[in-house]
Design an enzyme around this catalytic site. Structure first.
Site, short mmCIF file in Angstrom:
data_model
loop_
_atom_site.label_atom_id
_atom_site.label_comp_id
_atom_site.label_asym_id
_atom_site.label_seq_id
_atom_site.Cartn_x
_atom_site.Cartn_y
_atom_site.Cartn_z
CG HIS A 1 -2.07 0.93 1.15
ND1 HIS A 1 -1.97 2.27 1.41
CD2 HIS A 1 -3.36 0.69 0.80
CE1 HIS A 1 -3.15 2.84 1.25
NE2 HIS A 1 -4.00 1.92 0.86
CG ASP B 1 -7.28 -3.43 -2.98
OD1 ASP B 1 -8.29 -2.73 -2.85
OD2 ASP B 1 -6.16 -2.98 -3.19
#
Length: 473
Positions: free
Chosen positions: A335, A391
């Site tokens: 991320h 995700d």
């Protein structure tokens, strides 16, 4: 200017420009420095240098991708990427996911505090009441092709909404419509917030059903926010139909997790667009378009496509090696902000367990777990701090029966809340709204004189003649 490096300690940064020998003192506030302070740091250009030389204009801060540039002061979302911390208005995301709901958290993000029961009842009633769209919306959504991407429909639908509410448009009502902070201005602002949050699920459900060739469903007001959404998606005329409560709760948790994430690409787009004092419907449409991309809202869809391409768990080692050789792209790990585990990923895992008890385990789950285990033990991924992120919630969406290309919509709908929280904060910030106008570092040609087309020669490297594409209608 003029202080030495031996000056007494102060809340400032001392900078020496070695080109000129000058020393500048830059104030530090909230652990940040004003980028405009560097405009004073100029060095005259040398003889023969072009007039456009950037040094004459003062230093500029080059920050490709805004990796370390703060553009606004905010009280909304706090992230500590090194420690894996995410808080909404000070509340840990883990506590909110366990005890709160998406709409209650929406109130928190937008207004700054958790609501009383009376405040929440009014807020929920207004949001659900505003879920109903004008009858013309049906014709608008039906105008899209049957195979149109649902995000294309949603982006267009948000912009379309703005054409119905002239009282919400500063271009028509005056540029101070949302910035005065008085009772009338706040009332207009609140009404648009109710409309956008309420209609987000309705427009999303319409985008889904137009793809299915089904009639649209009027949103019920007696269900929860996510319950109403699932009802509009799945109702086929059954009497007393109600969504499965476990799936309704799971979607509510996922909506809460996605409600805001500080100044990500789409939130920044909303604020950049909103800084021109455009109506909030256009700003949200712009944010929705930004979220559409596979590096942002399309990431959870990319995770599922990656897992499908891997296939069985035994194929994971070969895929891992291909990633290391940069032959394959790894989705769902790492991320921009988090340098440890994404705190939302643990909540997603727990939510997935509850969903799979109802739907049965997704056949890709074993592949996902094998990929997770392999990556967490591999020095290549450990060194680069590539831990699983939120995700992987795509596995839950897939188990619930949502089509792959609908996944970004399930990200956009809850993120409307965060966009509006940041938009509202900017409209009411002290000192008013300034239009966002980033600067560039010009490295192009100096002054050139125009040459008539008859006297020009082809530039090497350019196409000799433009490509011609046959017209297809």
């Amino acid at each position: 200017m003029g202080k030495t490096a031996n000056s007494a300690p102060s809340n400032s940064l001392t900078v020496r420009d070695n080109r000129t020998g000058k020393v500048y003192e830059v104030p530090i506030s909230d652990n940040s420095i004003p980028a405009t302070a560097f405009k004073a740091m100029k060095a005259p250009f040398a003889p023969g240098e072009r007039e456009e030389n950037e040094t004459e204009k003062g230093l500029r801060v080059a920050d490709k991708g805004f990796l370390n540039t703060a553009v606004i002061r905010s009280e909304i979302t706090y992230i500590d990427g090194e420690a894996g911390v995410l808080r909404y208005r000070g509340y840990p995301i883990e506590q909110l996911a366990l005890h709160s709901s998406h709409l209650e958290t929406a109130y928190l993000l937008i207004y700054g505090s958790l609501p009383s029961k009376a405040q929440f009842d009014v807020f929920q009633s207004e949001v659900l009441h505003h879920g109903v769209t004008h009858a013309d919306a049906e014709q608008f959504c039906r105008s899209f092709r049957y195979d149109a991407h649902p995000m294309a429909i949603l982006v267009s639908a948000f912009a379309y909404l703005g054409s119905y509410y002239g009282e919400a448009n500063p271009s028509l009502q005056g540029q101070k419509l949302y910035t005065t902070g008085d009772k009338a201005s706040l009332a207009v602002m609140d009404k648009q917030i109710y409309r956008l949050i309420g209609k987000a699920t309705t427009l999303a459900a319409m985008a889904y059903r137009v793809r299915q060739g089904r009639d649209f469903v009027t949103p019920p007001t007696g269900l929860s926010y996510t319950g109403s959404f699932l009802y509009q998606m799945d109702h086929l005329g059954e009497e007393d139909y109600k969504p499965n409560p476990v799936l309704e709760k799971a979607l509510d948790v996922l909506f809460l997790l996605h409600a805001d994430h500080e100044l990500n690409a789409s939130a920044t787009t909303v604020l950049q667009t909103g800084s021109s004092l455009v109506d909030p419907y256009s700003a949200v449409a712009a944010g929705c378009a930004s979220l559409y991309g596979p590096l942002h809202g399309g990431a959870n869809e990319a995770v599922i496509r990656m897992l499908i391409s891997i296939g069985k768990p035994e194929n994971v080692p070969a895929f891992i090696e291909a990633v290391k050789k940069r032959e394959k792209v790894l989705s769902g790990f790492g991320h921009r902000v988090y340098k440890t585990s994404d705190p939302r990923s643990f909540i997603v895992r727990k939510t997935a367990d509850e969903v799979f008890k109802i739907t049965g385990k997704d056949e890709l789950l074993e592949t996902a777990m094998a990929l997770h285990e392999a990556a967490m033990k591999d020095e290549y991924f450990i060194k680069r701090k590539l831990a699983p992120n939120v995700d992987f919630c795509g596995l839950i969406y897939r188990a619930m029966g949502f089509p792959l290309d609908f996944f970004p919509v399930l990200f956009a709908v809850p993120r409307v809340v965060g966009w509006l929280a940041h938009w509202r904060q900017m409209m009411l910030q002290e000192g008013g709204v300034k239009i966002w106008r980033p600067r560039q570092i010009y490295v192009g040609a100096g002054k050139r004189d125009y040459v008539p087309i008859e006297e020009r020669e082809a530039v090497e490297g350019h196409m000799k003649t433009p490509s011609v594409i046959a017209h297809s209608g």
